[in-house]
Design an enzyme around this catalytic site. Structure first.
Site, short mmCIF file in Angstrom:
data_model
loop_
_atom_site.label_atom_id
_atom_site.label_comp_id
_atom_site.label_asym_id
_atom_site.label_seq_id
_atom_site.Cartn_x
_atom_site.Cartn_y
_atom_site.Cartn_z
NE ARG A 79 29.88 18.32 66.48
CZ ARG A 79 30.83 17.94 65.64
NH1 ARG A 79 30.55 17.73 64.37
NH2 ARG A 79 32.08 17.78 66.06
CG HIS A 123 35.66 21.21 63.89
ND1 HIS A 123 34.42 20.59 63.90
CD2 HIS A 123 36.29 20.71 62.80
CE1 HIS A 123 34.32 19.77 62.87
NE2 HIS A 123 35.45 19.81 62.20
CD GLU A 168 36.28 13.77 63.03
OE1 GLU A 168 37.12 14.20 62.23
OE2 GLU A 168 35.28 13.16 62.67
CG ASN A 293 32.19 13.28 64.03
OD1 ASN A 293 31.14 13.47 64.64
ND2 ASN A 293 33.12 14.20 63.94
CE1 TYR A 295 32.31 12.25 59.04
CE2 TYR A 295 31.15 12.59 56.96
CZ TYR A 295 31.58 13.06 58.19
OH TYR A 295 31.31 14.35 58.57
CD GLU A 353 31.85 16.02 61.61
OE1 GLU A 353 32.39 15.45 60.63
OE2 GLU A 353 32.45 16.84 62.33
C1 LIG Z 1 37.99 10.73 58.57
O1 LIG Z 1 36.64 11.14 58.49
C2 LIG Z 1 36.26 11.87 59.62
O2 LIG Z 1 35.38 11.15 60.43
C3 LIG Z 1 35.68 13.18 59.27
C4 LIG Z 1 34.95 13.60 58.16
N1 LIG Z 1 34.74 14.92 58.35
C5 LIG Z 1 35.33 15.30 59.52
N2 LIG Z 1 35.86 14.23 60.08
C6 LIG Z 1 35.42 16.68 60.06
O3 LIG Z 1 34.93 16.74 61.38
C7 LIG Z 1 34.71 17.68 59.16
O4 LIG Z 1 35.25 18.96 59.43
C8 LIG Z 1 34.87 17.24 57.69
O5 LIG Z 1 34.37 18.24 56.81
C9 LIG Z 1 34.08 15.92 57.50
C10 LIG Z 1 34.01 15.45 56.04
O6 LIG Z 1 35.29 15.07 55.63
#
Ligand SMILES: CO[C@H](O)c1c[n+]2c([nH]1)[C@H](O)[C@@H](O)[C@H](O)[C@H]2CO
Length: 449
Positions: A79, A123, A168, A293, A295, A353
């Site tokens: 991706r 992005h 996002e 995505n 985290y 992600e």
């Molecule tokens: C608020 O967290 C988000 O889900 C998120 C985390 N992240 C992201 N979005 C972005 O899509 C990536 O470009 C970042 O590098 C990556 C790591 O920070």
């Protein structure tokens, strides 16, 4: 023979993810126009340590070797995102053939190595020339985006099986228009809802363009962070509901249900516009998949002084936190996926992600770096993913964030999410132990977990 506990369904898709401004470097090479991130990164005080994407991982020149890193992991998909201003230097009109050619060469390299390209059109790196015309605040941006999308579909759809319109939109509006920590650095509760609305109109216009030209799949990528109440008090429950609507429904609801959650007018008050009714017909388009995505989670409590949500996250005692301040909470991944299916139906989903930034002291042993915390995060979240599939979620694949250490936006190079370590002074890539685990997971389709 019994099936291994964590074996994934046959055909489950394993990949890794990156984005253009974070890895490519050479942002102005070969006729490319500047993006808002090129501008933002060169604005004094905006980036940690003054870091910029001028070189980053030099992927623009090193992409063939980087594809070999993907092949070494056994990746089935990659991706990546396309820098809009590399292809359309002014954002609309004139196409830069050298910019288009880079992505064509990257796609061919992936295909020659048995790796499926998964291309994200946007992005975060909007062409600066379009920001000068109002950017996401100008309703014409839906047409600008559709024009760009059509250029890309005509050029690459014969070789790209999966597209995403946006990555996002919540981060773009919360970071770029409300709080100002990200490009274009605005701070306005009046601008944020307008940018959010136009981002999703643009996504809808891009999907409409794909239906006229595309032969494969198109979707959209949302960040979802499940919200859990700090207490069962009415105030905390209401604060949790607002936080959930603001981050997790503000974009998915209009795209997938054709409506906004009522909490948004409660949150923004007089700053929430009355949008033209027909707008949601453009935004609400059929998608072939949704990328999620994930985290971390947030535990939420009421705070009357917190703007604009009147809600704040509550740090959790005795928990592991990553270098970006995110609690390691794998159950949140399972909960996110089951929630998404319950609210939006059984749309095919990908985790586009998932990953973690930890400071791992580089301990080079037999050519790899030890990263126990990241390896543990990966293992726990893949098991949580499997739990979601067992709960009936229509999950098709997983993309680890990230293939390699890269520019973590305004945090610069200080936060490392990569499966491969990058020495930014030498551009040396070195596999971490987490990369080795991931390769074993891919080879065994999860059985090794
Ligand atoms: C608020 O967290 C988000 O889900 C998120 C985390 N992240 C992201 N979005 C972005 O899509 C990536 O470009 C970042 O590098 C990556 C790591 O920070």
């Amino acid at each position: 023979m019994t099936r291994p506990r964590f074996r994934f369904p046959d055909g489950f898709h394993w990949g890794a993810a990156t984005s253009a401004y974070q890895i490519e470097g050479s942002p102005l090479a070969d006729g490319a126009g500047p993006s808002i991130w090129q501008r933002f990164a060169h604005t004094p005080g905006m980036m940690a340590n003054g870091d910029t994407g001028d070189i980053a991982c030099d992927h623009y020149h090193r992409y063939k070797a980087d594809v070999q890193l993907m092949r070494a992991l056994g990746l089935q998909g990659y991706r990546f995102s396309i820098n809009w201003a590399r292809v359309l230097p002014e954002g609309t009109g004139r196409v830069n053939p050298k910019g288009l050619d880079f992505y064509s060469r990257l796609v061919d390299e992936l295909l020659e190595n048995g790796i499926a390209p998964n291309a994200t059109l946007f992005h975060w790196d909007l062409p600066a020339a379009l920001d000068d015309r109002g950017g996401w605040l100008n309703r014409d941006v839906a047409h600008w985006f559709a024009e760009y999308a059509e250029v890309m579909f005509k050029a690459l759809d014969d070789r790209v099986p999966r597209w995403a319109t946006l990555n996002e939109p919540w981060v773009v509006t919360d970071g770029g228009y409300l709080h100002g920590a990200l490009a274009p650095g605005h701070r306005s509760k009046y601008e944020a809802p307008i940018a959010a609305h136009n981002l999703m109109r643009a996504s809808g216009a891009g999907i409409q363009a794909y239906r006229a030209h595309g032969k494969h799949e198109i979707g959209v990528v949302f960040n979802i962070e499940p919200k859990y109440p700090h207490s069962d008090s009415a105030e905390d429950l209401a604060a949790t509901r607002r936080a959930h609507a603001y981050m997790n429904q503000q974009f998915a609801d209009p795209a997938l249900l054709g409506s906004y959650p009522p909490e948004l007018k409660e949150i923004f008050g007089d700053a929430w516009p009355e949008f033209p009714a027909d707008d949601l017909k453009l935004t609400h388009q059929k998608v072939d998949f949704v990328g999620i995505n994930y985290y971390t989670r947030a535990v939420v409590k009421h705070d009357p002084n917190a703007y604009p949500l009147k809600a704040v996250p509550v740090p959790q005692p005795n928990k592991t936190y990553t270098e970006t301040g995110w609690e390691v909470f794998e159950q949140g991944l399972t909960d996110t996926l089951t929630w998404f299916k319950e609210r939006y139906g059984n749309i095919p989903l990908y985790i586009t992600e998932n990953g973690s930034a930890f400071y791992d002291p580089p301990v080079v042993e037999n050519g790899e770096l030890d990263d126990p915390l990241r390896t543990n995060y990966l293992r726990k979240h893949l098991k949580a993913l499997h739990d979601a599939i067992e709960a009936g979620v229509n999950l098709k694949g997983y993309y680890a964030w990230s293939l390699m250490d890269n520019l973590e936006w305004s945090l610069g190079f200080s936060k490392r999410f990569g499966l491969y370590h990058v020495d930014f002074a030498t551009q040396q890539r070195t596999p971490k132990a987490s990369a080795k685990l991931y390769a074993q997971v891919i080879e065994s389709n999860g059985s090794v977990l």
